[in-house]
Design a protein around this motif. Sequence first.
Motif, PDB file in Angstrom:
ATOM      1  N   ARG A   1      24.831  30.543  46.307  1.00  0.00           N
ATOM      2  CA  ARG A   1      26.134  29.979  45.945  1.00  0.00           C
ATOM      3  C   ARG A   1      27.264  30.994  45.965  1.00  0.00           C
ATOM      4  O   ARG A   1      28.427  30.600  45.880  1.00  0.00           O
ATOM      5  CB  ARG A   1      26.017  29.333  44.553  1.00  0.00           C
ATOM      6  N   LEU A   2      26.944  32.255  46.058  1.00  0.00           N
ATOM      7  CA  LEU A   2      27.957  33.309  46.065  1.00  0.00           C
ATOM      8  C   LEU A   2      27.659  34.323  47.160  1.00  0.00           C
ATOM      9  O   LEU A   2      26.495  34.567  47.484  1.00  0.00           O
ATOM     10  CB  LEU A   2      27.980  34.043  44.716  1.00  0.00           C
ATOM     11  N   ASP A   3      28.723  34.909  47.680  1.00  0.00           N
ATOM     12  CA  ASP A   3      28.597  36.036  48.608  1.00  0.00           C
ATOM     13  C   ASP A   3      28.473  37.298  47.752  1.00  0.00           C
ATOM     14  O   ASP A   3      29.452  37.999  47.498  1.00  0.00           O
ATOM     15  CB  ASP A   3      29.822  36.099  49.518  1.00  0.00           C
ATOM     16  N   VAL A   4      27.253  37.570  47.293  1.00  0.00           N
ATOM     17  CA  VAL A   4      27.019  38.649  46.338  1.00  0.00           C
ATOM     18  C   VAL A   4      27.122  40.001  47.055  1.00  0.00           C
ATOM     19  O   VAL A   4      26.490  40.220  48.079  1.00  0.00           O
ATOM     20  CB  VAL A   4      25.642  38.495  45.666  1.00  0.00           C
ATOM     21  N   ARG A   5      27.894  40.907  46.462  1.00  0.00           N
ATOM     22  CA  ARG A   5      28.057  42.247  47.008  1.00  0.00           C
ATOM     23  C   ARG A   5      27.349  43.306  46.159  1.00  0.00           C
ATOM     24  O   ARG A   5      26.872  44.303  46.682  1.00  0.00           O
ATOM     25  CB  ARG A   5      29.550  42.592  47.131  1.00  0.00           C
ATOM     26  N   THR A   6      27.295  43.093  44.838  1.00  0.00           N
ATOM     27  CA  THR A   6      26.706  44.087  43.942  1.00  0.00           C
ATOM     28  C   THR A   6      26.003  43.380  42.793  1.00  0.00           C
ATOM     29  O   THR A   6      26.518  42.378  42.275  1.00  0.00           O
ATOM     30  CB  THR A   6      27.797  45.015  43.358  1.00  0.00           C
ATOM     31  N   ILE A   7      24.847  43.900  42.413  1.00  0.00           N
ATOM     32  CA  ILE A   7      24.181  43.472  41.180  1.00  0.00           C
ATOM     33  C   ILE A   7      23.813  44.718  40.389  1.00  0.00           C
ATOM     34  O   ILE A   7      23.197  45.643  40.922  1.00  0.00           O
ATOM     35  CB  ILE A   7      22.915  42.639  41.452  1.00  0.00           C
ATOM     36  N   GLU A   8      24.221  44.740  39.124  1.00  0.00           N
ATOM     37  CA  GLU A   8      23.872  45.814  38.201  1.00  0.00           C
ATOM     38  C   GLU A   8      23.002  45.215  37.100  1.00  0.00           C
ATOM     39  O   GLU A   8      23.423  44.290  36.398  1.00  0.00           O
ATOM     40  CB  GLU A   8      25.128  46.452  37.591  1.00  0.00           C
ATOM     41  N   ARG A   9      21.784  45.736  36.945  1.00  0.00           N
ATOM     42  CA  ARG A   9      20.853  45.179  35.978  1.00  0.00           C
ATOM     43  C   ARG A   9      21.268  45.513  34.545  1.00  0.00           C
ATOM     44  O   ARG A   9      21.797  46.589  34.275  1.00  0.00           O
ATOM     45  CB  ARG A   9      19.440  45.712  36.240  1.00  0.00           C
ATOM     46  N   GLY A  10      20.997  44.577  33.633  1.00  0.00           N
ATOM     47  CA  GLY A  10      21.412  44.726  32.241  1.00  0.00           C
ATOM     48  C   GLY A  10      20.300  45.172  31.318  1.00  0.00           C
ATOM     49  O   GLY A  10      19.114  45.065  31.632  1.00  0.00           O
ATOM     50  N   THR A  11      20.689  45.649  30.162  1.00  0.00           N
ATOM     51  CA  THR A  11      19.724  46.165  29.183  1.00  0.00           C
ATOM     52  C   THR A  11      18.986  45.051  28.457  1.00  0.00           C
ATOM     53  O   THR A  11      18.021  45.327  27.738  1.00  0.00           O
ATOM     54  CB  THR A  11      20.427  47.061  28.151  1.00  0.00           C
ATOM     55  N   TRP A  12      19.396  43.787  28.607  1.00  0.00           N
ATOM     56  CA  TRP A  12      18.676  42.687  27.975  1.00  0.00           C
ATOM     57  C   TRP A  12      17.228  42.648  28.447  1.00  0.00           C
ATOM     58  O   TRP A  12      16.370  42.098  27.762  1.00  0.00           O
ATOM     59  CB  TRP A  12      19.359  41.354  28.282  1.00  0.00           C
TER      60      TRP A  12
END
Length: 265
Positions: free
Chosen positions: A238-249
């Motif tokens: 659904r999105l043209d994803v450019r970056t993913i940063e993983r979270g501390t959760w």
Amino acid sequence: MSQLYGSTPMLSRAATALKLRSADAADRLRGRHDPLVPPRRLQFVGAGDFIEIGDEFLGHLVELAGLEPRSDVLDIGCGIGRIARPLVGFLESGRYAGFDVDPRGIAWCRERYPADRFRFDLVDLRNARYNPDGSLSPLDFRFPYDDEAFDVAVMTSVVTHLQAAECEHYLRETMRVLRPGGRLLATFFLLDDDSREALRDCRTTIPFHDFEEAEMAVSDPGLPEEAVAYDEGWVRERLDVRTIERGTWRGAPGRSYQDIVVACA
């Protein structure tokens, strides 16, 4: 005795309010009062330090989403100005707009931010967690802005409280109001191999039910909007994803608490 027990929650709320008012008064005496930081009793936007989290996300917007002093910014679910506050000193020719369902936050911000550059809109959207009596379904909601009006959009802890159809609608609306090449920075709980393994091992800070093959999983089936996670593949479709940063959760080091997704219009 029943009257005594019945009064306990009220006494607890009164004690908490008094404690928060005392802390605000102490800040003023120390000269630490910032006119754009709301009183603690009005800070309904989540846990964590109001100033630190706002400053943190200004950094993410600059480094990950290309925010510039001339950018026009949309803050989806703006709360009581946690993102807006650091933008006052950052934006030069750029303008800001934000909307939220909470009348307290919108009224407070309207009184304190410069109206020529900062706009705050109240929308009576229905959400089981934040605004259960809202008159407007999120599926029927058109963001109150023109097409291609913004360079950068930010959604922090918004889609994590929306079910799939609502989330998809919000993402479409966000892409509509972004200019070509504009950037969305949104926080998610993403389901991928890493987070699913962490969920199996009970290492995450939030448990999600039925997460193994699901495109969407919730932490509380009785109140799905409490916390919602999405499969990474569903998001990428659904999105043209450019970056993913993983979270501390996830129970491991990360850039922020939730996963950060940056997508291009």
